[in-house]
Design an enzyme around this catalytic site. Structure first.
Site, PDB file in Angstrom:
ATOM      1  N   THR A  13       0.848  -1.162   0.000  1.00 42.30           N
ATOM      2  CA  THR A  13       0.000   0.000   0.000  1.00 42.30           C
ATOM      3  C   THR A  13       0.890   1.220   0.000  1.00 42.30           C
ATOM      4  OG1 THR A  13      -1.535  -1.248   1.344  1.00 42.30           O
ATOM      5  CG2 THR A  13      -1.813   1.136   1.365  1.00 42.30           C
ATOM      6  N   ASN A  28      -2.288  -4.668  -1.835  1.00 36.53           N
ATOM      7  CA  ASN A  28      -2.386  -5.459  -0.599  1.00 36.53           C
ATOM      8  C   ASN A  28      -1.001  -5.934  -0.169  1.00 36.53           C
ATOM      9  OD1 ASN A  28      -3.583  -6.507   1.660  1.00 36.53           O
ATOM     10  ND2 ASN A  28      -3.954  -8.501   0.730  1.00 36.53           N
ATOM     11  N   ASP A  41      -8.184  -9.730   1.916  1.00 35.45           N
ATOM     12  CA  ASP A  41      -8.797  -8.842   2.924  1.00 35.45           C
ATOM     13  C   ASP A  41     -10.204  -9.280   3.307  1.00 35.45           C
ATOM     14  OD1 ASP A  41      -6.648  -7.212   3.380  1.00 35.45           O
ATOM     15  OD2 ASP A  41      -7.329  -5.558   2.130  1.00 35.45           O
ATOM     16  N   SER A  99     -11.364  -2.918   4.339  1.00 33.91           N
ATOM     17  CA  SER A  99     -10.014  -2.353   4.309  1.00 33.91           C
ATOM     18  C   SER A  99      -9.716  -1.624   5.613  1.00 33.91           C
ATOM     19  CB  SER A  99      -9.928  -1.364   3.143  1.00 33.91           C
ATOM     20  OG  SER A  99      -8.696  -0.668   3.174  1.00 33.91           O
ATOM     21  N   GLY A 104       0.296  -0.165   5.710  1.00 32.28           N
ATOM     22  CA  GLY A 104       0.610  -0.982   6.880  1.00 32.28           C
ATOM     23  C   GLY A 104      -0.542  -1.809   7.391  1.00 32.28           C
ATOM     24  N   GLY A 105      -1.501  -2.161   6.528  1.00 31.39           N
ATOM     25  CA  GLY A 105      -2.612  -3.014   6.979  1.00 31.39           C
ATOM     26  C   GLY A 105      -3.267  -2.372   8.198  1.00 31.39           C
TER      27      GLY A 105
HETATM   28  O1  DON Z   1      -6.887  -2.448   2.529  1.00 29.13           O
HETATM   29  C1  DON Z   1      -6.207  -2.870   3.444  1.00 29.13           C
HETATM   30  O2  DON Z   1      -6.439  -2.653   4.619  1.00 29.13           O
HETATM   31  C2  DON Z   1      -4.962  -3.658   3.120  1.00 29.13           C
HETATM   32  N1  DON Z   1      -5.103  -4.278   1.837  1.00 29.13           N
HETATM   33  C3  DON Z   1      -3.779  -2.759   3.189  1.00 29.13           C
HETATM   34  C4  DON Z   1      -2.486  -3.504   3.006  1.00 29.13           C
HETATM   35  C5  DON Z   1      -1.302  -2.759   3.427  1.00 29.13           C
HETATM   36  O3  DON Z   1      -1.386  -1.668   3.914  1.00 29.13           O
HETATM   37  C6  DON Z   1       0.006  -3.417   3.266  1.00 29.13           C
HETATM   38  N2  DON Z   1       1.044  -2.464   3.501  1.00 29.13           N
HETATM   39  N3  DON Z   1       2.007  -2.413   4.004  1.00 29.13           N
END
Ligand code: DON
Length: 591
Positions: free
Chosen positions: A389, A409, A431, A460, A481-482
């Site tokens: 991301t 993702n 997700d 998300s 960062g998820g």
């Molecule tokens: O939409 C989301 O929450 C995840 N797909 C985000 C993934 C993410 O931030 C990975 N990054 N480091």
């Protein structure tokens, strides 16, 4: 000192009573500014504004450029969210999240015994959601662009970068090497990103000929080319050949959605953030609402009392996240109830300043009882045709602002590059809830509301956010960062508003993360003093610091999501930018 060694220096040697804050000044600009994970992409965005474009025009050019220069996350094969705040006060949330293909089923990642098959939702074509980025950027431009620059002009810089190439940075060379195992599983990724097994070194020129041609078609024929033209045909053919699910009809049917932003207030500041299908805006506003009654400023930014308070509000918000949110076009999300002041007050009724709660058995709240209508979160009424991301923030000379977070993702997404297109495809399907109670890539346990269904958007955590004060844009932020995204945004906002940090200090300060399950405080090194860490343990917290290897720039650079942020100084109007040194190619650019 280069940026990475500065960061390492700051993390290792700074810090005394309060933890280390790198003492660097923000970048300054009078008119427009872009903060992104790629210096080249930031420059391209600023160039658009110099030529008369507004922040939304710049976002389109920056978004396309990142797809070329920052392939680990920048994309046209993924999706994301854009929060817009115009200088006249209008706001919008552009949702260009991927959707599940029409042949997707709720149990598609389970084996005959009902167990999750490792890797099926993360690697390869079954992991791919129908991409939304091209349509989303186009919708933003159509609705909020200045009209002074054409679509073609805004896509062209990215096309040129792909076709003519650009010098590989040390960070890009490292990223490609680090993901060699995934990328080498797929023929076209192996050829393009690993040069057939002869990985790029820093300084070499990286040409992406197919991607250049794809961007050329999108520039000339318009955004629908991706969904109906030659690009769409190539994507669908690649899927059909290799057992993927996405068809030409899925691509044709894809539509981005303009939604109302989720709006909240914190200590007199107005927050505009992302509604469902992001869980991020709800959780962010819940946490801000839960900490507002406390005198956070006088706690100090790194005291045990403050970090304990944050951990406890994070536990509660993530517990609710596991239960309630999903795609609002499919499930009813009790947004009002989740954000109601009395609900948040009750949620904190059992908060004990001296004792951590326990996540096992920790109940979700009962927001539906708070008089919430059963209706799905409203769209804004317009009908429209049409661990990766990255986040970028933009403010233009007029005071229009864009916070955009978009993603593949995982790092380099599913690993798949579709034949003939140069497009790296997402693994956003992970997700969704593959199975209730089984953690996903980010260890998130999720609920029924986020079950897979054709045409549905996966839940998300992306939280692009714009803070305004006295009807003017004040702070633009967001992060990758998820699940850590939500907590990063919380901490950047609180660092500025509660602790009076400069934007660079707010971004640089070490961050913590709790997500209900697992029941630990993850944190960057030097979050707090040893004494305070002991006080946190005495309250019952388990601390899980990420390791830092001071002489390994790779480890330092990979550290935590980068919050590329801009603050507008109310007195001078200066745009003050903080690129985040956690991402080595990040830069602000301004004029
Ligand atoms: O939409 C989301 O929450 C995840 N797909 C985000 C993934 C993410 O931030 C990975 N990054 N480091």
């Amino acid at each position: 000192m280069n940026k990475v060694s500065l960061l390492v220096f700051a993390l290792v040697f700074a810090g005394s009573t309060e933890t280390c804050l790198a003492q660097r000044l923000p970048a300054e600009a009078r008119h427009g500014m872009v903060a992104s994970a790629s210096a080249t992409a930031s420059e391209i965005g600023v160039d658009v504004m110099r030529r008369g474009g507004n922040a939304i025009d710049a976002a389109v050019a920056t978004g396309f450029a990142l797809a070329v220069t920052y392939p680990r996350a920048g994309n046209i094969g993924g999706g994301g969210f854009m929060v817009v705040r115009m200088a006249d006060g209008r706001t919008a949330a552009i949702d260009f999240r991927e959707v599940a293909p029409s042949r997707a089923t709720s149990d598609m990642y389970l084996d005959a015994n009902g167990e999750v098959v490792a890797g099926r939702s993360t690697v390869g074509r079954l992991a791919v959601g129908v991409p939304g980025t091209v349509a989303g950027l186009a919708l933003a431009l159509e609705r909020y662009g200045s009209g002074r620059l054409s679509w073609r002009e805004l896509v062209e810089p990215a096309r040129r970068l792909a076709a003519e190439g650009f010098p590989v940075t040390p960070a890009l060379a490292r990223d490609l090497r680090a993901s060699a195992k995934l990328l080498s599983e797929f023929e076209y990724s192996h050829r393009i990103f690993l040069r057939g097994g002869n990985p790029y070194e820093a300084g070499e020129r990286f040409v992406q000929a197919e991607l250049g041609r794809t961007l050329g078609r999108i520039a000339e024929d318009g955004p629908r080319e991706f969904y109906e033209g030659e690009t769409a045909a190539m994507l669908a053919a690649d899927m059909a050949r290799h057992g993927g699910l996405i068809t030409l009809d899925d691509l044709r049917a894809y539509r981005p959605v303009e939604r109302d932003v989720l709006r909240g207030a914190y200590r007199g500041y107005e927050i505009s953030t992302m509604p469902p299908p992001s869980s991020g805006g709800i959780a962010l506003l819940q946490m801000l609402g839960m900490i507002e009654p406390f005198d956070v400023a006088s706690m100090g930014h790194d005291s045990a009392a403050k970090l304990h308070l944050l951990a406890e509000v994070m536990r509660r918000a993530f517990r609710d996240r596991a239960e309630f949110p999903g795609d609002p076009d499919f499930v009813s999300v009790p947004v009002e109830g989740l954000l109601a002041r009395d609900y948040l007050r009750d949620r904190m009724a059992d908060f004990d300043p001296a004792r951590a709660a326990t996540s096992v058995g920790f109940p979700a709240g009962d927001p539906v009882a708070r008089g919430t209508s059963a209706a799905a979160y409203p769209r804004s009424g317009h009908a429209h045709e049409s661990s990766e991301t990255t986040h970028f923030s933009i403010v233009d000379a007029e005071g229009n602002a864009v916070a955009c977070t978009y993603t593949l993702n995982g790092l380099f997404g599913s690993g798949v590059t579709a034949e003939g297109t140069g497009i790296l495809l997402n693994n956003e399907m992970d997700d969704f809830t593959a199975k209730v109670g089984v953690p996903n890539l980010f260890g998130l346990i999720q609920g029924e509301a986020n079950a897979i269904a054709p045409g549905k958007r996966p839940l998300s955590s992306m939280t692009p956010t714009i803070v305004a004060k006295d009807d003017r844009v004040y702070l633009v932020t967001g992060s990758p960062g998820g699940p850590t995204i939500i907590n990063t945004v919380l901490q950047v906002i609180s660092n500025v508003i509660d602790h009076g940090m400069s934007i660079t200090q707010a971004v640089d300060a070490p961050r913590m993360h709790h997500q209900w399950m697992p029941d630990v405080i993850n944190h960057e090194p030097f979050l707090t003093s040893r004494d305070s860490a002991e006080l946190l343990r005495a309250r019952g917290h388990v601390l899980a610091p990420r390791k830092l290897y001071p002489n390994d720039p790779e480890a330092a650079a990979r550290y935590w999501g980068d919050a590329e942020s801009i603050l507008v100084d109310a007195a001078t109007g200066l745009r003050l930018g903080a690129n985040d040194l956690r991402s080595p190619d990040s830069a602000t650019a301004g004029y």
